[in-house]
Design a protein around this motif. Structure first.
Motif, PDB file in Angstrom:
ATOM      1  N   ASP A  38       6.877   7.859  -7.287  1.00  0.00           N
ATOM      2  CA  ASP A  38       5.834   8.242  -6.350  1.00  0.00           C
ATOM      3  C   ASP A  38       5.499   7.059  -5.443  1.00  0.00           C
ATOM      4  OD1 ASP A  38       3.544   9.955  -5.413  1.00  0.00           O
ATOM      5  OD2 ASP A  38       2.405   8.290  -6.255  1.00  0.00           O
ATOM      6  N   TRP A  39       5.463   7.295  -4.134  1.00  0.00           N
ATOM      7  CA  TRP A  39       5.336   6.216  -3.160  1.00  0.00           C
ATOM      8  C   TRP A  39       4.045   5.416  -3.303  1.00  0.00           C
ATOM      9  CZ3 TRP A  39       1.282   5.689   0.167  1.00  0.00           C
ATOM     10  CH2 TRP A  39       0.439   6.799   0.321  1.00  0.00           C
ATOM     11  N   ALA A  40       2.976   6.008  -3.837  1.00  0.00           N
ATOM     12  CA  ALA A  40       1.667   5.349  -3.826  1.00  0.00           C
ATOM     13  C   ALA A  40       1.551   4.194  -4.813  1.00  0.00           C
ATOM     14  CB  ALA A  40       0.563   6.373  -4.094  1.00  0.00           C
ATOM     15  N   TYR A  41       2.421   4.145  -5.847  1.00  0.00           N
ATOM     16  CA  TYR A  41       2.464   3.020  -6.793  1.00  0.00           C
ATOM     17  C   TYR A  41       1.123   2.800  -7.510  1.00  0.00           C
ATOM     18  CZ  TYR A  41       7.022   0.711  -6.453  1.00  0.00           C
ATOM     19  OH  TYR A  41       8.350   0.378  -6.586  1.00  0.00           O
ATOM     20  N   THR A  42       0.371   3.859  -7.767  1.00  0.00           N
ATOM     21  CA  THR A  42      -0.935   3.685  -8.405  1.00  0.00           C
ATOM     22  C   THR A  42      -0.826   3.180  -9.839  1.00  0.00           C
ATOM     23  OG1 THR A  42      -0.921   6.037  -8.978  1.00  0.00           O
ATOM     24  CG2 THR A  42      -2.092   5.401  -6.973  1.00  0.00           C
ATOM     25  N   ASP A  43       0.339   3.364 -10.470  1.00  0.00           N
ATOM     26  CA  ASP A  43       0.489   2.880 -11.843  1.00  0.00           C
ATOM     27  C   ASP A  43       1.237   1.553 -11.914  1.00  0.00           C
ATOM     28  OD1 ASP A  43       2.902   3.956 -11.056  1.00  0.00           O
ATOM     29  OD2 ASP A  43       3.394   4.742 -13.045  1.00  0.00           O
ATOM     30  N   SER A  44       1.349   0.867 -10.788  1.00  0.00           N
ATOM     31  CA  SER A  44       1.943  -0.468 -10.807  1.00  0.00           C
ATOM     32  C   SER A  44       0.970  -1.460 -11.437  1.00  0.00           C
ATOM     33  CB  SER A  44       2.267  -0.920  -9.378  1.00  0.00           C
ATOM     34  OG  SER A  44       2.560  -2.304  -9.340  1.00  0.00           O
ATOM     35  N   ARG A  67      -2.968   1.692 -16.602  1.00  0.00           N
ATOM     36  CA  ARG A  67      -1.840   2.144 -15.777  1.00  0.00           C
ATOM     37  C   ARG A  67      -1.523   3.608 -16.046  1.00  0.00           C
ATOM     38  NH1 ARG A  67       3.304   0.785 -15.283  1.00  0.00           N
ATOM     39  NH2 ARG A  67       3.621   0.375 -17.487  1.00  0.00           N
ATOM     40  N   LEU A  68      -1.445   3.966 -17.321  1.00  0.00           N
ATOM     41  CA  LEU A  68      -1.117   5.340 -17.682  1.00  0.00           C
ATOM     42  C   LEU A  68      -2.205   6.309 -17.229  1.00  0.00           C
ATOM     43  CD1 LEU A  68       1.130   3.929 -19.293  1.00  0.00           C
ATOM     44  CD2 LEU A  68       0.655   5.514 -21.173  1.00  0.00           C
ATOM     45  N   GLN A  69      -3.453   5.873 -17.341  1.00  0.00           N
ATOM     46  CA  GLN A  69      -4.550   6.734 -16.898  1.00  0.00           C
ATOM     47  C   GLN A  69      -4.505   6.957 -15.389  1.00  0.00           C
ATOM     48  OE1 GLN A  69      -7.971   4.702 -18.464  1.00  0.00           O
ATOM     49  NE2 GLN A  69      -7.469   5.223 -20.587  1.00  0.00           N
ATOM     50  N   ARG A  70      -4.192   5.888 -14.636  1.00  0.00           N
ATOM     51  CA  ARG A  70      -4.095   6.042 -13.177  1.00  0.00           C
ATOM     52  C   ARG A  70      -2.958   6.993 -12.818  1.00  0.00           C
ATOM     53  NH1 ARG A  70      -4.798   0.266 -12.844  1.00  0.00           N
ATOM     54  NH2 ARG A  70      -2.613   0.034 -12.224  1.00  0.00           N
ATOM     55  N   ARG A  71      -1.844   6.873 -13.514  1.00  0.00           N
ATOM     56  CA  ARG A  71      -0.735   7.767 -13.208  1.00  0.00           C
ATOM     57  C   ARG A  71      -1.075   9.207 -13.586  1.00  0.00           C
ATOM     58  NH1 ARG A  71       5.495   8.462 -15.204  1.00  0.00           N
ATOM     59  NH2 ARG A  71       6.124   9.588 -13.348  1.00  0.00           N
ATOM     60  N   SER A  72      -1.774   9.390 -14.689  1.00  0.00           N
ATOM     61  CA  SER A  72      -2.163  10.726 -15.093  1.00  0.00           C
ATOM     62  C   SER A  72      -3.056  11.383 -14.038  1.00  0.00           C
ATOM     63  CB  SER A  72      -2.898  10.666 -16.439  1.00  0.00           C
ATOM     64  OG  SER A  72      -3.218  11.954 -16.903  1.00  0.00           O
ATOM     65  N   LEU A  73      -3.989  10.612 -13.484  1.00  0.00           N
ATOM     66  CA  LEU A  73      -4.854  11.131 -12.420  1.00  0.00           C
ATOM     67  C   LEU A  73      -4.048  11.455 -11.167  1.00  0.00           C
ATOM     68  CD1 LEU A  73      -7.940   8.759 -12.807  1.00  0.00           C
ATOM     69  CD2 LEU A  73      -7.855  11.209 -13.324  1.00  0.00           C
ATOM     70  N   ARG A  74      -3.087  10.607 -10.844  1.00  0.00           N
ATOM     71  CA  ARG A  74      -2.251  10.839  -9.667  1.00  0.00           C
ATOM     72  C   ARG A  74      -1.414  12.109  -9.850  1.00  0.00           C
ATOM     73  NH1 ARG A  74      -1.490  10.053  -4.184  1.00  0.00           N
ATOM     74  NH2 ARG A  74       0.742  10.060  -3.709  1.00  0.00           N
ATOM     75  N   LEU A  75      -0.869  12.323 -11.030  1.00  0.00           N
ATOM     76  CA  LEU A  75      -0.108  13.540 -11.297  1.00  0.00           C
ATOM     77  C   LEU A  75      -0.984  14.773 -11.103  1.00  0.00           C
ATOM     78  CD1 LEU A  75       1.826  12.368 -14.478  1.00  0.00           C
ATOM     79  CD2 LEU A  75       2.899  13.039 -12.321  1.00  0.00           C
ATOM     80  N   ILE A  99      -5.360  -1.991  -2.000  1.00  0.00           N
ATOM     81  CA  ILE A  99      -3.974  -1.904  -1.550  1.00  0.00           C
ATOM     82  C   ILE A  99      -3.875  -1.389  -0.113  1.00  0.00           C
ATOM     83  CG2 ILE A  99      -3.621   0.440  -2.434  1.00  0.00           C
ATOM     84  CD1 ILE A  99      -0.785  -0.476  -3.277  1.00  0.00           C
ATOM     85  N   GLN A 100      -2.916  -1.953   0.625  1.00  0.00           N
ATOM     86  CA  GLN A 100      -2.614  -1.514   1.980  1.00  0.00           C
ATOM     87  C   GLN A 100      -1.119  -1.160   2.053  1.00  0.00           C
ATOM     88  OE1 GLN A 100      -4.888  -1.267   4.621  1.00  0.00           O
ATOM     89  NE2 GLN A 100      -6.415  -1.689   3.022  1.00  0.00           N
ATOM     90  N   TYR A 101      -0.785  -0.187   2.896  1.00  0.00           N
ATOM     91  CA  TYR A 101       0.595   0.253   3.058  1.00  0.00           C
ATOM     92  C   TYR A 101       0.984   0.174   4.529  1.00  0.00           C
ATOM     93  CZ  TYR A 101      -0.574   2.708  -1.345  1.00  0.00           C
ATOM     94  OH  TYR A 101      -0.999   3.038  -2.614  1.00  0.00           O
ATOM     95  N   LYS A 102       2.283  -0.020   4.764  1.00  0.00           N
ATOM     96  CA  LYS A 102       2.864   0.132   6.095  1.00  0.00           C
ATOM     97  C   LYS A 102       4.077   1.051   5.965  1.00  0.00           C
ATOM     98  CE  LYS A 102       0.353  -2.393   8.927  1.00  0.00           C
ATOM     99  NZ  LYS A 102      -0.292  -1.842  10.145  1.00  0.00           N
ATOM    100  N   PHE A 103       4.168   2.017   6.878  1.00  0.00           N
ATOM    101  CA  PHE A 103       5.230   3.016   6.839  1.00  0.00           C
ATOM    102  C   PHE A 103       6.137   2.829   8.051  1.00  0.00           C
ATOM    103  CE2 PHE A 103       1.230   4.928   5.254  1.00  0.00           C
ATOM    104  CZ  PHE A 103       1.545   4.962   3.901  1.00  0.00           C
ATOM    105  N   PHE A 104       7.422   2.634   7.788  1.00  0.00           N
ATOM    106  CA  PHE A 104       8.382   2.372   8.872  1.00  0.00           C
ATOM    107  C   PHE A 104       9.516   3.398   8.865  1.00  0.00           C
ATOM    108  CE2 PHE A 104       6.444  -1.816   8.241  1.00  0.00           C
ATOM    109  CZ  PHE A 104       6.144  -2.161   9.552  1.00  0.00           C
ATOM    110  N   HIS A 105       9.666   4.071   9.992  1.00  0.00           N
ATOM    111  CA  HIS A 105      10.821   4.947  10.221  1.00  0.00           C
ATOM    112  C   HIS A 105      11.928   4.121  10.853  1.00  0.00           C
ATOM    113  CE1 HIS A 105      13.279   8.364  11.271  1.00  0.00           C
ATOM    114  NE2 HIS A 105      13.257   8.021  12.546  1.00  0.00           N
TER     115      HIS A 105
END
Length: 305
Positions: free
Chosen positions: A281-287, A39-47, A294-300
Motif C-alpha cells: 500500500d502506497w501510504a506506508y502507514t505501517d512503516s 505498526r500492526l494496529q495502524r495497518r489494521s486501521l488502514r485496511l 509524513i509528506q509525499y510527492k507523486f511523480f508521473h
C-alpha cells in the motif's frame, strides 16, 4: 533438546501472527515489541479504511544467526510474508521481506520485532538539500522513451534481490528505483560530476541516482532527464511512476518507491528496497519510520522522448 523446543515455539509464533492477520481478533495475545504492535494496529486501521480484507497470510522464515545471552537465545531471522488481499470482490497479493530479531527464554518467545536498518546519512549526501529551482544542465538532451512495462518487469524480478551489475548500497531504496527507471529506457547523463544529471558508472554514481533526498529534488527540476512531472494525487499515478516520502515532514526526503500495480480501488501499490516489498500500500502507514507528519510527492514519468 532446546533446539527442538525453539523450533516448535518459533513456528507456532509465526503461525499465530499469520492467523491474526486473517481474523484480527480484539484479544492480541502475540508476543511482539510495543512499536510492532503499533505498526500492526495502524495497518489494521488502514485496511479497514480502504475496505480491504486479508483472506490468507503465509509466513516463511530463514534463521540468520543465533546468539546465547545468559539464559536467553537471541535469534536474527528473515521473515517473508505474503498476504492475499480482497478489495471490491477482487484480489491482489502483497509480499514483504523483514529482517527481525526474536528473544527466547527456554522454549518461550519473550520479544520479537524488526531489526531497523541503519539510519546513518546515505553515502554521498551533500551537506545541504539541493535546490529544485532552475533547469537541469542537460535539459532538452535526448533521454530515451520510457517503457514503463520494462521498468515494472525489472521491479518484479529484483524486488527481493540485488542485481550484481549495480553497486551494493546499504540503504538501497533509491539505487533500486534508479535501476527500474534505467530498465525502462531512461538514459544516463552527467558523468562523472556527482551533482549533475542522473547516472551510475562502475563504483561511482550521481547523488540523484542513489540518495533519496537528491532524487526527489532532481525529479522536481524543470527539464530533468527522467521526464518526471509532479501530480497532486496518488490516484493519478500508473505503474512505472514514482512516489517520494518525507517521514518526519522536515523537508529531508527519506525514501522512494516505484508504482508496480494498482489496487482494485485504483490506488497505487508500490515496490521498494531496504525493507523489500512488492505491491505494498502506497501510504506506508505501517512503516517503522512513519509519523503523522509524513509528506509525499507523486511523480508521473512521461512516456515520450
Amino acid at each position: 533438546m532446546i533446539e527442538i523446543d525453539w523450533e516448535a515455539s518459533f513456528q507456532a509464533h509465526v503461525g499465530k501472527l499469520c492467523e491474526w492477520w486473517v481474523n484480527r481478533p480484539a484479544d492480541f495475545d502475540i508476543v511482539l515489541n510495543a512499536d510492532e504492535r503499533l505498526r500492526l494496529q495502524r495497518r489494521s486501521l488502514r485496511l479497514k479504511s480502504t475496505n480491504c480484507e486479508i483472506e490468507k497470510a503465509i509466513g516463511r522464515t530463514r534463521v540468520a544467526r543465533i546468539e546465547e545471552k545468559r539464559e536467553d537465545q537471541v535469534v536474527d531471522y528473515r521473515l517473508h510474508m505474503q498476504w492475499l488481499i480482497k478489495q471490491s470482490g477482487r484480489f491482489y497479493l502483497e509480499e514483504r521481506i523483514e529482517d527481525r530479531q526474536a528473544v527466547l527464554r527456554g522454549s518461550s518467545i519473550v520479544a520479537d520485532g524488526l531489526r531497523t536498518p541503519s539510519l546513518k546519512k546515505e553515502e554521498g549526501t551533500p551537506a545541504s538539500a539541493p535546490s529544485a529551482s532552475g533547469k537541469d544542465p542537460k535539459a532538452g538532451h535526448f533521454r530515451g522513451s520510457y517503457n514503463r512495462l520494462n521498468a515494472v518487469r525489472y521491479a518484479e524480478v529484483w524486488w527481493n534481490r540485488r542485481n550484481p551489475a549495480f553497486p551494493k548500497i546499504e540503504n538501497d531504496c533509491t539505487n533500486f528505483i534508479s535501476q527500474c527507471l534505467f530498465a525502462g529506457g531512461i538514459q544516463m547523463n552527467g558523468q562523472p560530476i556527482r551533482n549533475r544529471g542522473w547516472w551510475q558508472q562502475y563504483s561511482n554514481w550521481s547523488f540523484s541516482w542513489a540518495v533519496a533526498n537528491n532524487l526527489r529534488w532532481y525529479l522536481s527540476r524543470s527539464g530533468n532527464l527522467i521526464g518526471a512531472v509532479e501530480t497532486d494525487k496518488p490516484d493519478k499515478l500508473v505503474p512505472g511512476d514514482v512516489i517520494c516520502y518525507d517521514f518526519e515532514g522536515d523537508g529531508r526526503w527519506d525514501h522512494n518507491t516505484l508504482v508496480t500495480a494498482l489496487a482494485p480501488s485504483g490506488q497505487p501499490l508500490v515496490s521498494a528496497h531496504t525493507y523489500d516489498a512488492r505491491h505494498r500500500d502506497w501510504a506506508y502507514t505501517d512503516s517503522p519510520a512513519w509519523t503523522d507528519r509524513i509528506q509525499y510527492k507523486f511523480f508521473h514519468i512521461r512516456d515520450g522522448k
